[in-house]
Scaffold this active site. Sequence first.
Site, PDB file in Angstrom:
ATOM      1  N   HIS A   1      14.208  62.022  30.937  1.00  0.00           N
ATOM      2  CA  HIS A   1      13.918  63.415  31.279  1.00  0.00           C
ATOM      3  C   HIS A   1      14.771  64.331  30.400  1.00  0.00           C
ATOM      4  O   HIS A   1      15.908  63.983  30.044  1.00  0.00           O
ATOM      5  CB  HIS A   1      14.220  63.668  32.761  1.00  0.00           C
ATOM      6  CG  HIS A   1      13.753  65.013  33.218  1.00  0.00           C
ATOM      7  ND1 HIS A   1      14.501  66.146  33.013  1.00  0.00           N
ATOM      8  CD2 HIS A   1      12.600  65.416  33.808  1.00  0.00           C
ATOM      9  CE1 HIS A   1      13.833  67.192  33.471  1.00  0.00           C
ATOM     10  NE2 HIS A   1      12.670  66.777  33.962  1.00  0.00           N
TER      11      HIS A   1
ATOM     12  N   GLU B   1       6.585  66.688  28.664  1.00  0.00           N
ATOM     13  CA  GLU B   1       7.226  67.839  29.303  1.00  0.00           C
ATOM     14  C   GLU B   1       7.930  68.651  28.225  1.00  0.00           C
ATOM     15  O   GLU B   1       9.063  68.310  27.826  1.00  0.00           O
ATOM     16  CB  GLU B   1       8.255  67.366  30.329  1.00  0.00           C
ATOM     17  CG  GLU B   1       7.648  66.501  31.424  1.00  0.00           C
ATOM     18  CD  GLU B   1       8.486  66.527  32.690  1.00  0.00           C
ATOM     19  OE1 GLU B   1       7.975  66.998  33.700  1.00  0.00           O
ATOM     20  OE2 GLU B   1       9.655  66.109  32.664  1.00  0.00           O
TER      21      GLU B   1
END
Length: 264
Positions: free
Chosen positions: A99, A171
Site C-alpha cells: 500500500h 491506487e
Amino acid sequence: MYKMKKVYIGTNWKMTKTYQEGAVYCNELLKISQRLSSDIQLFVIPSYTMLSSIKEILKESTIQLGAQNMHWEEKGAYTGEISPTMLSEIGIDLVELGHSERRQYYNENDEDINKKVLAALNYEMNPLICIGENMNQKENNISVETLAAQLKVCLKNVSEEDLANIRIAYEPVWAIGENGIPASADYVNEIHNEIRSILTTLYGSKGKNIPLLYGGSVNLENFLEYLQLDNVDGLFIGRSAWDMTSFKEILSSIDNLLTEEVNS
Ligand code: 13P
C-alpha cells in the site's frame, strides 16, 4: 453496460477501528452480505489485533479476511513484524501488500513486496498487490512506466499457476486519503487498460484474468462509473466504506446493477 463476472469489493480499515468497532461493523456486514449476489466477493482488512476475533465472526461467511501487511520470513528476530505462518494459522485469506502508505512511511520497495508476494502464495493466501504512481510521476508522464516497473518487480518469479491467486489494486497515490483528488473515470479507464496490457505482455492470455481493483477516493458519487469500466474488476475502498451507512448504499447499488444484468 455492465459485464457479468465476479466483482471484488473490499475495504482497508488502515489504523482506524478498535476491536469493539470492528466487531459491530462485521456483524452488520455479515447480515447485509446474506442479501447480496454471490457475484460480489467481499473482503475486509482490519488491524492485526482483531484478526482472530473477526475471523470468528466471519467464519461461516464467504467474506474474505485480510491483513494489512506481512513479513516474508516464517520466523526470526524481526521485532514488531508478523509472519505468513502466523497469519495462515488464523485462516487469513488475503494479504494487502505494498500500500502507498507502507511505501511512503515505512520505505517498502518493490523487492520487499515481491518477497512478501511469494511468501503469501506459499502459504495459500491471496496477495493483494497495491501499485500506483505519485503526482510527480503523473505530471512527468511516466505513470505507465512506473506501474510497469512496479508490476514487473512485484510479480518476479510468480508462476503462471499462481496467477489465479493474485489480485492487483491500482491506487494512484495522489487520489488516496483525506487530501486525495478523485481520479476521473477516463483516467482510470486508460490506466486500467494499460495495466491489463502490461499483464498480458508478462503472462500472455493468463494475464487477462487477474482481478484489477481500483482504489483512491472511491465515494458514493463515483463508484458506479469506475465499476462499469471494462478492466475494473472491483473496488478497494477506504473512507467511504468505514461508515456502514455509506458502504451499505454502495453495496446495494452494485447488487442492483448485477441483478439488472441477470434479468436483462
Ligand atoms: P480512500 O478511499 O480513503 O481514499 O483510501 C483508499 C485506500 O487507501 C484503500 O487501500
